[in-house]
Design a protein around this motif. Structure first.
Motif: not given
Ligand SMILES: Nc1ncnc2c1ncn2[C@@H]1O[C@H](COP(=O)(O)OP(=O)(O)O)[C@@H](O)[C@H]1O
Ligand SMILES: [Mg+2]
Lengths: 289, 252
Positions: B4-22
């Motif tokens: 019933x509720x509208x999605x305003x943001x959909x996050x998919x497989x979001x990956x953020x990493x630095x050189x040493x760390x996920x």
């Protein structure tokens, strides 16, 4: 952390490092002695110059131009500030941009490092070398002749690293959250620079400018090769030499008349007073912030 | 509920990493319109990083490598001008930090940098409205000339909220908005967040389980860069998921 705990800890440390404390005291005492000697030397130079300058100063000296042997030093006073102003004009914009880049840059740090290295190298280049370089490139190659532009650029090279460093420090004093907040509110780089960095670093920048100006005003070596000299006022930006106070000090002392010595002392006095005045103002402003 | 509720943001497989760390390890998450979407999780689990990736503040940090997709109203955020995106998705930081200028200028900041010329009375009106929406106008007694930094901590935080509200964002993100505040100031923020969801979509990052109980519509638990519980309402607190139970025990 209660006060009794701190007290106990202090006592324990005191017993443990008693001998180190003694050495510390001796070292401190010695450095005070050296500092005292330096202050005495500086103050006597100061008093000597002020005394010799003040006792020979005349109104005519201050309101007429001259050639370091006859006439006054107004051309040198005017020329000094023209040159310094020109130096500031050439060094301030790149210093601000450079500092913004180093502090806010998105590069992975190597370019910032290169910028830092570059300014460090600049600081350690002897001013006579800067002067010689200005002579070959600006005065001769680009055919500017001895001039305001050449002198200003030669001073700018020397002012740039000081300015950039001080501006960088005042940029770094701005809380990082504020910068992020500005970006989060939709500011772009130019807006963040003009609305956050510059207004908030105003005071720090001003004290940096005063310091750089005071250092530049006391420079001779690079001006000899770039600004040359002029017995009168500079008549243009190029192809017209410029007078400056440090030249009067240097040349007047070498000239074998009493009057030229007087001119030298008066010039030195004016320089010392302006420079210490500027430094005092810059420290005062810096502290008030 | 989800249908019933509208999605305003959909996050998919979001990956953020630095050189040493996920930091974020393939996050899939939906943010629902006109709801309070709460993200809880232990310190260092990647909550702030997630918020920063949604308004592309992470772009500023070259050491962060971002991959995956974030859709904002069905558009991929990498196709939206970050300046535009940040006006649509406002962020209120953990520590209140007004600019060292007057209350008025603080709120006006976001409007002025848009380069649009607003008439003085139009600007005044928007600023008053924002301060009213942030429940600050009364306490200021009409004095908008006073310095933003001279306000109390709770007032400063609401000033920061007003500063974001004036841009009429569609989404408002709060990064631990109450952690630096005393209980009374906290209470005001709770009421405020409740009121705000009428007009805005709220993403709330918090440690405060009381706050979560009071305002959250969807509660999501992030653990070491991954969501282990998603889109649950009050049943979050009865969840059998081990990480949720651990987290709730720790938090209380
Ligand atoms: N700029 C950064 N560079 C490197 N690591 C970072 C940076 N910002 C955050 N991290 C790391 O990412 C992890 C998650 O941080 P954060 O998103 O702030 O967590 P939370 O908000 O949940 O406490 C932490 O381990 C933190 O050390
Ligand atoms: Mg955080």
């Amino acid at each position: 952390m209660t006060s009794s705990y701190t007290g106990n800890r202090r006592e324990i440390q005191w017993k443990k490092i008693g001998s180190r404390k003694l050495k510390d005291t001796i070292a401190k005492g010695l450095s005070y002695v050296v500092l005292g000697m330096m202050v005495v030397i500086l103050v006597s130079i100061f008093i000597y110059i002020l005394d010799s300058g003040a006792s020979h100063i005349t109104l005519t000296m201050l309101i007429t131009p001259g050639n370091t042997a006859t006439g006054g030093i107004l051309n040198a006073i005017v020329g000094t500030w023209e040159l310094v102003g020109m130096g500031l004009l050439f060094s301030l914009p790149p210093s601000v941009l450079g500092a913004l880049y180093v502090v806010n840059g998105r590069s992975n740090g190597t370019l910032s490092l290169v910028a830092r290295l570059f300014t460090d190298v600049l600081t350690s280049v002897p001013s006579i070398v800067i002067g010689l370089f200005a002579f070959i490139v600006l005065v001769q190659r680009l055919d500017m002749g001895y001039s305001l532009i050449a002198g200003g650029l030669a001073l700018a090279v020397m002012m740039l690293p000081y300015l950039m460093r001080i501006i960088e420090i005042s940029f770094r004093n701005i809380p990082k959250e504020q910068i992020e907040n500005a970006y989060a509110l939709g500011a772009d780089d130019i807006r963040v620079a003009s609305r956050i960095y510059l207004p908030q670093a105003k005071v720090g920048m001003l004290s940096g400018i005063l310091l750089a100006v005071s250092i530049a005003a006391g420079e001779t070596a690079q001006l000899l090769y770039s600004a040359g000299w002029n017995n009168n006022y500079a008549t243009g930006f190029t192809h017209s030499g410029v007078g400056y106070l440090t030249y009067v000090v240097w040349n007047g002392i070498n000239y074998p008349t009493t009057y030229s010595h007087y001119l030298a002392f008066v010039s030195a006095m004016i320089l010392i007073l302006s420079v210490t005045g500027l430094i005092a103002i810059s420290k005062y402003i810096g502290r008030r912030q | 509920m989800e249908e019933k509720v509208e999605k305003i943001i959909e996050i998919e497989r979001l990956k953020v990493e630095t050189k040493n760390k996920v930091i974020l390890d393939g996050v899939d998450l939906n943010i629902f319109k006109n709801c309070v979407n709460t993200i809880v999780g232990p310190s260092g689990s990647g909550k702030s990083t997630l918020l920063r990736s949604l308004n592309r503040l992470l772009d500023m940090d070259p050491s962060m490598d971002v991959s995956g997709d974030v859709l904002f109203e069905k558009r991929n955020i990498v196709d939206i001008d970050p300046v535009e995106l940040r006006r649509e998705i406002g962020l209120v930081f953990q520590k209140p930090n007004p600019f060292p200028m007057s209350v008025y200028d603080n709120v006006a900041f976001g409007l002025r940098i848009q380069g649009k010329k607003l008439k003085k009375d139009e600007m005044d009106k928007m600023i008053h409205q924002a301060l009213e929406d942030a429940d600050l106008i009364e306490e200021l007694g009409g004095n908008l000339k006073q310095g933003g930094t001279s306000l109390s901590g709770g007032q400063q935080q609401r000033l920061c909220i007003a500063r974001a509200l004036v841009l009429r964002p569609k989404v408002l993100m709060f990064d631990e908005p109450t952690s630096a505040l005393d209980p009374i100031a906290k209470g005001k923020i709770v009421d405020l967040i409740r009121a705000l969801k009428q007009k805005y979509t709220v993403i709330l990052v918090t440690h405060d389980m009381n706050l979560t109980r009071k305002v959250s519509d969807y509660t999501n638990l992030i653990y070491e860069g991954k969501f282990v519980a998603k889109g649950t309402g009050s049943e979050f607190f009865e969840s059998e998921i081990e990480e949720v139970r651990d987290f709730l025990t720790e938090a209380d």
